[in-house]
Design a protein around this motif. Structure first.
Motif, short mmCIF file in Angstrom:
data_model
loop_
_atom_site.label_atom_id
_atom_site.label_comp_id
_atom_site.label_asym_id
_atom_site.label_seq_id
_atom_site.Cartn_x
_atom_site.Cartn_y
_atom_site.Cartn_z
N ASP A 48 0.81 -1.22 0.00
CA ASP A 48 0.00 0.00 0.00
C ASP A 48 0.84 1.27 0.00
N TYR A 49 2.07 1.18 -0.48
CA TYR A 49 2.96 2.33 -0.40
C TYR A 49 3.72 2.49 -1.70
N ARG A 50 3.03 3.03 -2.69
CA ARG A 50 3.70 3.30 -3.95
C ARG A 50 4.64 4.50 -3.82
N PRO A 51 5.79 4.48 -4.50
CA PRO A 51 6.18 3.58 -5.59
C PRO A 51 6.93 2.32 -5.14
N PHE A 52 7.00 2.07 -3.83
CA PHE A 52 7.83 0.96 -3.36
C PHE A 52 7.10 -0.38 -3.36
N THR A 53 5.82 -0.39 -2.99
CA THR A 53 5.07 -1.64 -2.95
C THR A 53 3.60 -1.36 -3.20
N TYR A 54 2.99 -2.20 -4.02
CA TYR A 54 1.57 -2.01 -4.33
C TYR A 54 0.94 -3.35 -4.68
N ARG A 55 -0.23 -3.60 -4.08
CA ARG A 55 -1.02 -4.78 -4.42
C ARG A 55 -2.35 -4.32 -4.99
N ASP A 56 -2.58 -4.63 -6.25
CA ASP A 56 -3.80 -4.21 -6.92
C ASP A 56 -5.00 -4.88 -6.25
N TRP A 94 1.05 -7.86 -7.52
CA TRP A 94 1.99 -7.03 -6.77
C TRP A 94 2.92 -6.30 -7.74
N SER A 95 3.30 -5.08 -7.37
CA SER A 95 4.27 -4.33 -8.16
C SER A 95 4.97 -3.32 -7.25
N ASP A 98 -7.04 2.42 4.92
CA ASP A 98 -6.53 1.93 3.64
C ASP A 98 -5.60 2.96 3.01
N ASN A 99 -4.31 2.67 3.02
CA ASN A 99 -3.35 3.62 2.47
C ASN A 99 -3.42 3.72 0.95
N ASN A 100 -4.09 2.76 0.30
CA ASN A 100 -4.26 2.85 -1.15
C ASN A 100 -5.31 3.88 -1.54
N THR A 101 -6.27 4.17 -0.66
CA THR A 101 -7.34 5.12 -0.99
C THR A 101 -7.25 6.40 -0.17
#
Length: 263
Positions: free
Chosen positions: A49-57, A63-64, A179-182
């Protein structure tokens, strides 16, 4: 008698020296470097949940991120497969200690985490700075401007962002968001005024969302560094990972991986 005592002392010192100089394998202690090889798997803890280092769609589960690609390169160098173990900032250390070989994803170096795990060498210098709607950049240049009644600062729970906000904001309202993604959508929509997070994340989110601007990311409020967590006490594994990271930072590997994210 004196000569005999000296001889015994010399023999004891030599014996102790031989023990202290022995490798972990020679002492009968294993190292994660051998365990990972035998297992054929590198277990990687990450929050996603912490782009640009880690992200799960959330839609696909894919994962990216910079650190996920770096962990993949590490696994390749070790000759093993990579398995990602999902975690949260609140449970990161506990999850790492229970079932991971390394934790990645923009992990800040803190003394509290260092009680429970080793860090690799740092690969990013960072610090806390605000991100807000672009029209509000002039309002939130300093902590004094931010820490006022009526200002709403949003935080993701359990990590260094929440720790910083609660330690420094006494008059402003600190709003938790799970939710750190939103979380940045709340700033875009005007439901909160700003977030104080790592400068690297503010740069990425400002690039992703034109309505948001990073506030002086080149001069953050704090100094911090990012590194990877590895098991406490395993110097052999820590040193091997450090050497891999050092080479990756200087042979173009990190630059190649980071460029699509950072430009």
């Amino acid at each position: 008698m004196r000569a005999k005592a000296v001889l015994i002392a010399v023999v004891s010192v030599l014996a102790l020296g031989s023990v202290s100089c022995a490798s972990p394998d020679e002492q009968g202690a294993g190292t994660r470097l051998d365990e990972v090889g035998k297992r054929g798997e590198l277990r990687v803890c990450s929050t996603g949940d912490y782009r640009p280092f880690t992200y799960r769609d959330p839609a696909t589960g894919a994962w990216s991120g910079i650190d996920l690609d770096m962990a993949g390169d590490l696994a390749k160098r070790l000759g093993v497969r990579m398995t990602i173990v999902p975690t949260t900032w609140k449970t990161l250390v506990d999850d790492f200690r229970r079932g991971c070989d390394i934790a990645v994803g923009g992990v800040s170096i803190t003394l509290e985490r260092a009680r429970h795990a080793f860090y690799t060498k740092a690969y990013v210098v960072d610090g806390k700075t605000p991100i807000t709607r672009c029209e509000n950049v002039g309002r939130f240049q300093t902590l004094e401007q931010i820490d006022k009644p009526g200002v709403r600062a949003i935080v993701n729970p359990g990590g260094t962002n929440e720790q910083f906000a609660r330690a420094n904001l006494k008059q402003a309202t600190v709003v938790g968001h799970p939710d750190n993604n939103t979380i940045f959508e709340e700033i875009e929509a005007g439901r909160v005024d700003l977030m104080i997070t790592d400068a690297a994340e503010t740069r990425w989110q400002a690039k992703l969302r034109p309505a948001l601007c990073s506030v002086h990311p080149e001069k953050p409020f704090t100094f911090s560094e990012k590194a990877y967590l590895v098991p406490l006490g395993d110097v052999v594994f820590q040193q091997w990972v450090d050497q891999w990271l050092n080479l990756a930072l200087h042979d173009g590997t990190y630059e190649r991986i980071a460029k699509p994210w950072l430009g």
